[in-house]
Design a protein around this motif. Structure first.
Motif, PDB file in Angstrom:
ATOM      1  N   UNK A 148      10.584  -3.167  -3.050  1.00 19.02           N
ATOM      2  CA  UNK A 148       9.321  -3.431  -2.363  1.00 19.02           C
ATOM      3  C   UNK A 148       9.457  -4.664  -1.474  1.00 19.02           C
ATOM      4  N   UNK A 149      10.193  -5.682  -1.957  1.00 12.92           N
ATOM      5  CA  UNK A 149      10.416  -6.889  -1.157  1.00 12.92           C
ATOM      6  C   UNK A 149      11.273  -6.588   0.060  1.00 12.92           C
ATOM      7  N   UNK A 150      12.298  -5.760  -0.113  1.00 14.17           N
ATOM      8  CA  UNK A 150      13.161  -5.386   1.011  1.00 14.17           C
ATOM      9  C   UNK A 150      12.368  -4.590   2.048  1.00 14.17           C
ATOM     10  N   UNK A 151      11.549  -3.647   1.575  1.00 12.98           N
ATOM     11  CA  UNK A 151      10.721  -2.864   2.489  1.00 12.98           C
ATOM     12  C   UNK A 151       9.753  -3.772   3.245  1.00 12.98           C
ATOM     13  N   UNK A 152       9.161  -4.732   2.539  1.00 12.88           N
ATOM     14  CA  UNK A 152       8.237  -5.656   3.193  1.00 12.88           C
ATOM     15  C   UNK A 152       8.951  -6.475   4.260  1.00 12.88           C
ATOM     16  N   UNK A 153      10.158  -6.969   3.954  1.00 15.11           N
ATOM     17  CA  UNK A 153      10.911  -7.761   4.927  1.00 15.11           C
ATOM     18  C   UNK A 153      11.256  -6.931   6.163  1.00 15.11           C
ATOM     19  N   UNK A 171       5.711   0.841 -12.105  1.00 22.10           N
ATOM     20  CA  UNK A 171       6.082   1.179 -13.481  1.00 22.10           C
ATOM     21  C   UNK A 171       7.206   2.200 -13.501  1.00 22.10           C
ATOM     22  N   UNK A 172       8.176   1.957 -14.381  1.00 22.66           N
ATOM     23  CA  UNK A 172       9.289   2.898 -14.626  1.00 22.66           C
ATOM     24  C   UNK A 172      10.085   3.216 -13.369  1.00 22.66           C
ATOM     25  N   UNK A 173      10.118   2.290 -12.442  1.00 18.00           N
ATOM     26  CA  UNK A 173      10.908   2.481 -11.226  1.00 18.00           C
ATOM     27  C   UNK A 173      12.058   1.479 -11.234  1.00 18.00           C
ATOM     28  N   UNK A 174      13.273   1.944 -11.033  1.00 17.01           N
ATOM     29  CA  UNK A 174      14.408   1.019 -11.040  1.00 17.01           C
ATOM     30  C   UNK A 174      14.372   0.059  -9.867  1.00 17.01           C
ATOM     31  N   UNK A 182       0.808  -1.215   0.000  1.00 17.27           N
ATOM     32  CA  UNK A 182       0.000   0.000   0.000  1.00 17.27           C
ATOM     33  C   UNK A 182       0.838   1.260   0.000  1.00 17.27           C
ATOM     34  N   UNK A 183       1.887   1.278   0.818  1.00 24.71           N
ATOM     35  CA  UNK A 183       2.755   2.455   0.860  1.00 24.71           C
ATOM     36  C   UNK A 183       3.474   2.656  -0.464  1.00 24.71           C
ATOM     37  N   UNK A 184       3.904   1.564  -1.065  1.00 25.10           N
ATOM     38  CA  UNK A 184       4.653   1.672  -2.324  1.00 25.10           C
ATOM     39  C   UNK A 184       3.763   2.243  -3.421  1.00 25.10           C
ATOM     40  N   UNK A 185       2.532   1.787  -3.485  1.00 24.41           N
ATOM     41  CA  UNK A 185       1.609   2.290  -4.504  1.00 24.41           C
ATOM     42  C   UNK A 185       1.222   3.744  -4.223  1.00 24.41           C
ATOM     43  N   UNK A 186       0.987   4.077  -2.946  1.00 23.08           N
ATOM     44  CA  UNK A 186       0.518   5.414  -2.593  1.00 23.08           C
ATOM     45  C   UNK A 186       1.618   6.474  -2.705  1.00 23.08           C
ATOM     46  N   UNK A 187       2.833   6.133  -2.294  1.00 21.50           N
ATOM     47  CA  UNK A 187       3.892   7.145  -2.218  1.00 21.50           C
ATOM     48  C   UNK A 187       4.895   7.079  -3.360  1.00 21.50           C
ATOM     49  N   UNK A 188       4.972   5.944  -4.053  1.00 23.58           N
ATOM     50  CA  UNK A 188       5.940   5.819  -5.146  1.00 23.58           C
ATOM     51  C   UNK A 188       5.280   5.671  -6.502  1.00 23.58           C
ATOM     52  N   UNK A 189       3.967   5.688  -6.540  1.00 25.13           N
ATOM     53  CA  UNK A 189       3.279   5.631  -7.827  1.00 25.13           C
ATOM     54  C   UNK A 189       3.276   4.268  -8.476  1.00 25.13           C
ATOM     55  N   UNK A 195       5.554   1.051  12.112  1.00 22.90           N
ATOM     56  CA  UNK A 195       5.989   0.494  10.838  1.00 22.90           C
ATOM     57  C   UNK A 195       5.523   1.363   9.676  1.00 22.90           C
ATOM     58  N   UNK A 196       4.282   1.847   9.752  1.00 20.85           N
ATOM     59  CA  UNK A 196       3.758   2.708   8.684  1.00 20.85           C
ATOM     60  C   UNK A 196       4.541   4.014   8.604  1.00 20.85           C
ATOM     61  N   UNK A 197       4.896   4.585   9.759  1.00 20.65           N
ATOM     62  CA  UNK A 197       5.654   5.841   9.767  1.00 20.65           C
ATOM     63  C   UNK A 197       7.050   5.647   9.192  1.00 20.65           C
ATOM     64  N   UNK A 198       7.714   4.559   9.579  1.00 17.07           N
ATOM     65  CA  UNK A 198       9.064   4.295   9.077  1.00 17.07           C
ATOM     66  C   UNK A 198       9.041   4.013   7.578  1.00 17.07           C
ATOM     67  N   UNK A 199       8.076   3.200   7.139  1.00 17.05           N
ATOM     68  CA  UNK A 199       7.965   2.918   5.707  1.00 17.05           C
ATOM     69  C   UNK A 199       7.664   4.165   4.898  1.00 17.05           C
ATOM     70  N   UNK A 200       6.794   5.023   5.406  1.00 17.96           N
ATOM     71  CA  UNK A 200       6.464   6.269   4.705  1.00 17.96           C
ATOM     72  C   UNK A 200       7.667   7.191   4.619  1.00 17.96           C
ATOM     73  N   UNK A 201       8.407   7.296   5.728  1.00 18.68           N
ATOM     74  CA  UNK A 201       9.590   8.152   5.733  1.00 18.68           C
ATOM     75  C   UNK A 201      10.612   7.672   4.716  1.00 18.68           C
ATOM     76  N   UNK A 202      10.798   6.345   4.642  1.00 21.13           N
ATOM     77  CA  UNK A 202      11.765   5.803   3.675  1.00 21.13           C
ATOM     78  C   UNK A 202      11.356   6.115   2.235  1.00 21.13           C
ATOM     79  N   UNK A 203      10.096   5.900   1.905  1.00 21.29           N
ATOM     80  CA  UNK A 203       9.648   6.136   0.530  1.00 21.29           C
ATOM     81  C   UNK A 203       9.671   7.623   0.178  1.00 21.29           C
ATOM     82  N   UNK A 204       9.346   8.482   1.133  1.00 21.36           N
ATOM     83  CA  UNK A 204       9.430   9.922   0.864  1.00 21.36           C
ATOM     84  C   UNK A 204      10.877  10.347   0.633  1.00 21.36           C
TER      85      UNK A 204
END
Length: 520
Positions: free
Chosen positions: A400-405, A391-394, A381-388, A426-435
């Motif tokens: 996403x797998x590393x973030x999930x782990x 698609x077209x992401x290196x 959910x965080x990856x889709x919401x904050x990283x779009x 966990x949501x705050x840390x994941x959001x901070x990383x993606x931002x």
């Protein structure tokens, strides 16, 4: 603005490099004065670099080259890559030199130590701000040679001399590969200036020889303690703690800095095979370092294998085309690892005086399943919401797998009585990383494209392998606490504790080459 940039960065580099000319005997005669002067140079270098970076930012973040020669043989490069790295290095220089002033008080060679610390920092600054191949290569070699003087600071310690020789051998091979790659680049492009080389490459005026990306990738693998060339790093624990902080927070990042600097070579290459090599090497190293780290009983050796794992993750990011994430990783890991080593003594005292573990709550398989489900859905959910999306992401699938782990482990270790608090953390840390990753992509945009260069099949396969390895590591960490001595878990723990005996192979190689201290 050019004058501000030139004065600030010139002092940052020259004031620290000038220590090479100082007499060790004279510095040892008044070590505290030398240490205080080194610390002031570090803080002044950081302040001037910060001022130069602010001026560069206000001027619109356009790349600036300042050189005393027409083809940028010697000079300074200001862009989205060099500025954050220069700020990081000068800040670490000031902090580590301040720590060293008190840590080594009373040592007979305290002044000589300050000299080589300052010279090493100056060499690294010259490396990250190099405008061309010549200065980059000279600074690359100088950084290693200056570090060698710090590794053998206690020459009577046989173990440190031994590890320094292993490191010296690996570094010289890396230097040779890089020198061949740079020579081929110079003859292919007719220039050693990064500006001219990258412009010709983007304009398709010159074809890059196919062997050059391979040689640069191999040099980075050797420099950044990748499996199986990592064996010297955990054995350098006999060096003073400031040297460990310098090495783990700065020097081992040189391989990543090399790949990021020459990112256009891989973006405009006809093949992605060199990047696949980096990604596979990094993934194997990250998995190996994570597994061995968990079995170590020494704080500093555990930190050393943590560095091995982190360097693997950094090169994996480069191999997946996520150069902006590798830059972000270098900055974050350097700050964290410098703090970890400089506070390692306090960590040992805390462990010794702790009356009971902070969290003795049993972790059941059911909790792992729940944490896995929650972490997977949260990361998606965080990856889709904050990283779009993907698609077209290196390397999107892998990261996403590393973030999930990471989120699964965080949720698994959180207290069961307050699951909502663990989920929010966990949501705050994941959001901070993606931002932060979005900010890093914006920051490097003027210099580096962030589009993927590897196939989605390769990404997905690597993502699956990494996710399984991380889950296995979490399970092993908990199973080892209650395992019987004759179980496979205990046997694997013993093998991991010994680094799967790769050090033995390296030791025999050194003896075969007659480089062992006993054979000198």
């Amino acid at each position: 603005m050019d004058n501000i940039l030139f004065i600030g960065a010139s002092f940052s580099t020259i004031s620290l490099l000038i220590w090479l000319l100082a007499s060790s005997a004279r510095l040892n005669a008044n070590p505290l004065r030398a240490a205080s002067l080194g610390e002031r140079h570090g803080w002044l270098a950081f302040a001037l670099t910060l001022l130069a970076g602010a001026a560069w930012l206000v001027a619109g973040r356009e790349g600036v080259l300042l050189s005393v020669t027409r083809d940028q043989w010697i000079g300074l490069r200001f862009d989205a890559l060099s500025i954050p790295l220069a700020l990081l290095i000068t800040f670490l220089a000031a902090i580590i030199l301040r720590f060293s002033k008190h840590y080594l008080a009373g040592e007979p060679d305290h002044g000589r130590f300050t000299k080589w610390m300052c010279a090493t920092f100056g060499s690294v600054i010259a490396l990250v701000m190099a405008p061309g191949l010549a200065q980059f290569l000279v600074a690359w070699i100088a950084t290693s040679l200056c570090l060698h003087q710090l590794l053998v600071f206690y020459p009577a310690r046989r173990g440190t001399r031994y590890s320094a020789r292993k490191k010296f051998l690996v570094s010289r091979i890396s230097d040779l590969l890089l020198a061949i790659a740079f020579s081929g680049t110079y003859f292919a492009f007719g220039s050693q200036s990064f500006e001219q080389i990258f412009y010709s490459l983007r304009a398709e005026e010159t074809v890059l020889p196919s062997y050059i990306p391979w040689l640069i990738a191999a040099a980075a693998i050797l420099k950044s303690v990748q499996f199986p060339f990592h064996t010297w790093l955990p054995e350098t624990m006999g060096t003073p703690t400031p040297v460990s902080a310098l090495m783990h927070a700065g020097i081992v990042n040189a391989g990543g800095i090399l790949i990021i600097t020459f990112a256009p070579f891989y973006q405009f290459s006809d093949t992605s095979a060199p990047l696949h090599l980096l990604a596979l090497s990094g993934a194997i190293t990250a998995a190996f370092g994570s597994l061995v780290m968990l079995s170590q009983t020494s704080v500093k050796r555990s930190l050393a294998y943590s560095t091995v794992a982190q360097m693997g993750f950094m090169l994996m990011q480069c191999g997946l085309g996520a150069f902006h994430l590798a830059l972000l990783h270098i900055v974050a890991h350097s700050l964290y690892k410098a703090h970890s080593f400089l506070s390692s003594g306090s960590s040992v005292r805390a462990i010794e005086t702790r009356s009971a573990p902070a969290n003795t709550e049993p972790r059941t398989p059911l909790k792992l399943v729940a944490a896995a489900a929650a972490g997977f859905l949260l990361s998606l959910g965080l990856f889709v919401a904050l990283s779009g999306g993907f698609d077209s992401k290196p390397g999107a699938y892998v990261f996403a797998a590393v973030l999930a782990a990471a989120l699964i482990q965080l949720l698994y270790q959180s207290p069961t009585q307050r699951p909502a608090n663990g989920f929010l953390s966990a949501a705050a840390i994941g959001s901070a990383y993606l931002l932060l990753t979005n900010f890093a992509a914006w920051w490097v945009a003027p210099e580096i494209s962030v589009h993927t260069l590897t196939s989605s099949v390769f990404d997905a396969t690597l993502a699956g392998i990494i996710f399984c390895v991380f889950i296995f590591t979490i399970l092993l960490q908990n199973l080892s606490k209650a395992a019987r001595p004759d179980s496979w878990v205990s046997k694997l723990y013993v093998h991991a504790f010994n680094g799967f005996y790769l050090n033995t192979i390296a030791d025999r190689t050194i003896r075969f080459l007659r480089l062992h201290p006993d054979q000198a």
